[in-house]
Design an enzyme around this catalytic site. Sequence first.
Site, mmCIF file in Angstrom:
data_model
loop_
_atom_site.group_PDB
_atom_site.id
_atom_site.type_symbol
_atom_site.label_atom_id
_atom_site.label_comp_id
_atom_site.label_asym_id
_atom_site.label_seq_id
_atom_site.Cartn_x
_atom_site.Cartn_y
_atom_site.Cartn_z
ATOM 1 N N ASP A 48 0.815 -1.222 0.000
ATOM 2 C CA ASP A 48 0.000 0.000 0.000
ATOM 3 C C ASP A 48 0.851 1.277 0.000
ATOM 4 O O ASP A 48 0.659 2.159 0.836
ATOM 5 C CB ASP A 48 -0.917 0.028 1.234
ATOM 6 C CG ASP A 48 -1.655 -1.271 1.471
ATOM 7 O OD1 ASP A 48 -2.172 -1.830 0.495
ATOM 8 O OD2 ASP A 48 -1.718 -1.726 2.629
ATOM 9 N N GLU A 258 -11.723 0.069 -3.057
ATOM 10 C CA GLU A 258 -10.852 0.613 -2.014
ATOM 11 C C GLU A 258 -9.658 1.309 -2.684
ATOM 12 O O GLU A 258 -9.558 1.392 -3.900
ATOM 13 C CB GLU A 258 -10.347 -0.503 -1.090
ATOM 14 C CG GLU A 258 -9.472 -1.533 -1.785
ATOM 15 C CD GLU A 258 -9.053 -2.679 -0.877
ATOM 16 O OE1 GLU A 258 -9.496 -2.736 0.287
ATOM 17 O OE2 GLU A 258 -8.282 -3.539 -1.345
#
Length: 355
Positions: A48, A258
């Site tokens: 991420d 997301e």
Amino acid sequence: MPLALLTACQSKSEETKTAADQAAAPATTASSRKYLSEPLVKDIYTADPSAHVFNGKIYIYPSHDIETGMPENDNGDHFAMRDYHILSMDSIGGKVTDHGVALDVKDIPWAGRQLWAPDAAFKNGTYYLYFPVKDKQDVFRIGVATSASPTGPFKAQPQPIPGSLSIDPAVFTDTDGKTYMYMGGIWGGQLQRWRTGKYDASKPKEQEPGPKEEALGPKMARLSSDMLRFDEPVKEVKIVGQDGKPFLSGDNKHRFFEGGWMHKYNGKYYFSYSTGDTHLLAYATGDSPYGPFTYQGVIMNPVEGWTTHHSIVEVNGKWYIFYHDTELSGKTWLRNVKVTELKRKADGSIELINP
């Protein structure tokens, strides 16, 4: 990999690793797959990646994956990360430095568990680290921590940002100096539990819109001048097709799942995101940081591993995408961050990347 081996080297920098640390590094799995890029670091698992350029240097704010032995599930309980390591590099392709633990979940007064994908910003002579973590009632909120250094250590505020929810904060400062936060993720990210405006812990699967209902969009709000709270009510971001109509929840090749990110190019706002269970990185464009954003296409085909999460940043006149896959471990919860150039056509559209 035994957890003890991971935690043993959490506070050491890239430049002070010992032979014992190297022995504790993730083992590379044998694979015939050809990869576009190499992992930026190989001695810890990272995911991420939110990348920024501060004072001419590249800083990467990733999640720090660890092995917990927990079974996989749709809520992501096996992603039980506990701290953040910040990475830096002077140039793309240059040496990467791991600056050790910048923030630990035990030092966040209101936190319970699961320190997921963060982002960062700089304003007012201060660096801000924004992070999602479940509170002591197991509800994801967004917190903020501050530091005088881009690499920390960061000190967390005593409470989460009022009105914050879900996961994946992405912080964007526009050319006029105003700063916005985008956030949200369905399933384990709990976005579907906020459909009424209040958190509902019951029957989370039923709370997701049906296949023929309008898909949930990410949330956003402008940050206050001190960067510690929202300066307005949280709003939903609309992502629409070329026909101007919102995507339906069942359209999982286009709808938001997301991992939102915002960047600006030639006066246009580019909102990019993960489609989740179809594993694509897609993007949409608009004329305002509030949207609506019109879908334009796919940035990146599926990476190795279930999850996909990215950031896009300009470095010395070129654009780059930071992302992750599972080349080192072959396990979707033990990921490694990478970077490759992001190329555009003359009309500003983004060329497809095969990772």
